[in-house]
Design a protein around this motif. Structure first.
Motif, short mmCIF file in Angstrom:
data_model
loop_
_atom_site.label_atom_id
_atom_site.label_comp_id
_atom_site.label_asym_id
_atom_site.label_seq_id
_atom_site.Cartn_x
_atom_site.Cartn_y
_atom_site.Cartn_z
N ALA A 8 0.86 -1.19 0.00
CA ALA A 8 0.00 0.00 0.00
C ALA A 8 0.89 1.23 0.00
CB ALA A 8 -0.91 0.00 1.21
N GLN A 9 0.83 2.02 -1.06
CA GLN A 9 1.64 3.24 -1.15
C GLN A 9 0.77 4.45 -0.84
OE1 GLN A 9 4.06 3.67 -4.60
NE2 GLN A 9 4.72 5.73 -4.08
N ILE A 10 1.28 5.33 0.01
CA ILE A 10 0.55 6.53 0.40
C ILE A 10 0.76 7.61 -0.65
CG2 ILE A 10 0.36 8.34 2.14
CD1 ILE A 10 1.36 6.17 4.17
N VAL A 11 -0.32 8.22 -1.09
CA VAL A 11 -0.28 9.24 -2.14
C VAL A 11 -0.97 10.50 -1.62
CG1 VAL A 11 -0.92 9.83 -4.51
CG2 VAL A 11 -0.34 7.46 -3.92
N ALA A 12 -0.28 11.63 -1.72
CA ALA A 12 -0.89 12.91 -1.33
C ALA A 12 -1.94 13.29 -2.37
CB ALA A 12 0.18 14.00 -1.22
N LEU A 13 -3.09 13.70 -1.92
CA LEU A 13 -4.20 13.96 -2.84
C LEU A 13 -3.92 15.05 -3.85
CD1 LEU A 13 -6.82 12.55 -3.23
CD2 LEU A 13 -7.95 14.26 -1.83
N PRO A 14 -3.21 16.13 -3.50
CA PRO A 14 -2.93 17.13 -4.55
C PRO A 14 -2.20 16.54 -5.73
CG PRO A 14 -2.47 18.06 -2.39
CD PRO A 14 -2.76 16.60 -2.18
N SER A 15 -1.24 15.63 -5.50
CA SER A 15 -0.52 15.01 -6.59
C SER A 15 -1.45 14.13 -7.41
CB SER A 15 0.62 14.15 -6.05
OG SER A 15 1.54 14.94 -5.34
N LEU A 16 -2.40 13.50 -6.74
CA LEU A 16 -3.31 12.62 -7.45
C LEU A 16 -4.24 13.41 -8.35
CD1 LEU A 16 -4.48 9.73 -7.75
CD2 LEU A 16 -6.02 10.28 -5.88
#
Length: 372
Positions: free
Chosen positions: A264-272
């Motif tokens: 499970a990789q954590i992704v910051a929502l702005p980047s998404l």
């Protein structure tokens, strides 16, 4: 006769329509009352082809709207668009007597009992088909009061349309992103500050339906591993923690009941989202979740070149990731456990990791979990 709306009420409604385009129909009715005209509409015109499309209107029989689109738009003298913000009626642009002899007046306007039409361009951009406010005054020509009232709403309607366009572009980007996310092989789960699931793509739904490495409990994401749960709760307590975890490339190892590894990789929502916001329906971050596998066709060569693994070491690494621990690998490869351990220690030395779980995370990073 109903009283015309107050200018302040009209302007407020115009900006409401900027946020909700479905309100433009009501705005056109209010504009008609405010200007004191027979009919009013928002139309777009192509000055080259002279075609026109009526988006919102009141005071005109739908039959004449259809006739305008099919035939009479090309004869409309106001197809010669004025500059942005300039209210112009027919005598401003063409010889009035010639106009009275033309088809537009004789066959379209006069049968409706009207004499004049006024336009004002509402969009400053170089749009090929700009939006206009069009007014049919009635039996008489556009008067000074009507002209002034049209002029008074131009800047407000223009700003509201700019807002419409900006929202539309964001919605288009969001729709395009949603389409891409839904096709990903990796599960994508958007979470809020309490790890409640805001959205999941089809791959995420399949993971949750399996009720194994991850599951939904009353809408809250719960991991099979208590350690993974602690990381999730700590990380997703606020957007700042999510951003830090994403920037560091933090991944959470997960294991299913049958011993399969997931990442499970954590992704910051702005980047998404790529739109500079920090929330989407309450979400503050996302998890990309995929089964940790080494694609023998696309990844083995890359891992080999990166770490200088021998073919035997690479086979052991693949087996550790895909099959399990040392005993399982020994059985799968048909070699002794001591041989597996020897190759594994060499893999650890070359890759710089010291645990099988870390090796799985490292190997998974060489696969492409985002596409089929």
């Amino acid at each position: 006769m109903p009283r015309p709306p107050k200018q302040s009420d009209l302007i407020e409604r115009i900006y409401d329509a900027g946020l909700d385009p479905g309100l433009w129909g009501d705005v056109v009715v209010m504009l008609n009352g405010f200007i004191g005209s027979r009919a009013c509409g928002l139309i777009s015109k192509d000055p080259i082809s002279k075609s026109g499309a009526t988006h919102y209107y009141c005071g005109v029989d739908p039959h004449y709207i259809q006739l305008y689109a099919e035939t009479y738009a090309r004869y409309d003298p106001l197809a010669r668009l004025p500059r942005y913000g300039e209210v112009r009626n027919i005598p401003d642009l063409v010889n009035f007597e010639e106009y009275r002899r033309g088809r537009f007046y004789q066959e379209w306007l006069r049968p409706q009992g009207c004499a004049d039409v006024a336009n004002v361009v509402l969009e400053q951009s170089q749009s090929s088909c700009p939006m206009l406010l069009t007014v049919i005054p009635g039996k008489e020509m556009l008067d000074a009061v009507q002209r002034a009232r049209m002029q008074a709403v131009v800047s407000h309607a223009s700003r509201a349309l700019v807002i419409n366009r900006a929202i539309e572009r964001k919605q288009q980007r969001a729709t395009a992103l949603a389409d891409v996310v839904d096709q990903l092989n990796a599960g994508v789960i958007l979470l809020d500050a309490t790890c409640n699931i805001v959205h999941g793509n089809p791959a995420a739904d399949m993971l949750l339906d399996a009720d194994d490495v991850l599951r939904s409990v009353s809408g809250r994401l719960v991991a099979r591993s208590s350690a993974a749960n602690s990381v999730l709760r700590e990380t997703f307590r606020d957007a700042g923690e999510v951003a830090l975890a994403a920037a560091s490339g933090q991944k959470i190892p997960l294991m299913s009941h049958d011993g399969s590894y997931y990442i499970a990789q954590i992704v910051a929502l702005p980047s998404l989202l790529r739109n500079g916001t920090e929330s989407a329906g309450g979400a503050i971050g996302a998890l990309f979740v995929w089964k940790a596998e080494v694609d023998s066709q696309s990844c083995a060569g890359l891992i080999d070149r990166t770490f200088g693994l021998t073919p035997a070491e690479l086979r052991v690494l693949q087996s550790i990731v895909e099959v399990g621990g040392v005993p399982e690998t020994a059985i799968a490869l048909g070699i002794a456990e001591t041989t597996v351990k020897t190759h594994l220690h060499r893999v650890f030395a070359k890759t710089g990791v010291s645990r099988q779980a870390d090796l799985v995370k490292l190997a998974a990073g060489f696969s492409n979990p985002l596409v089929h």
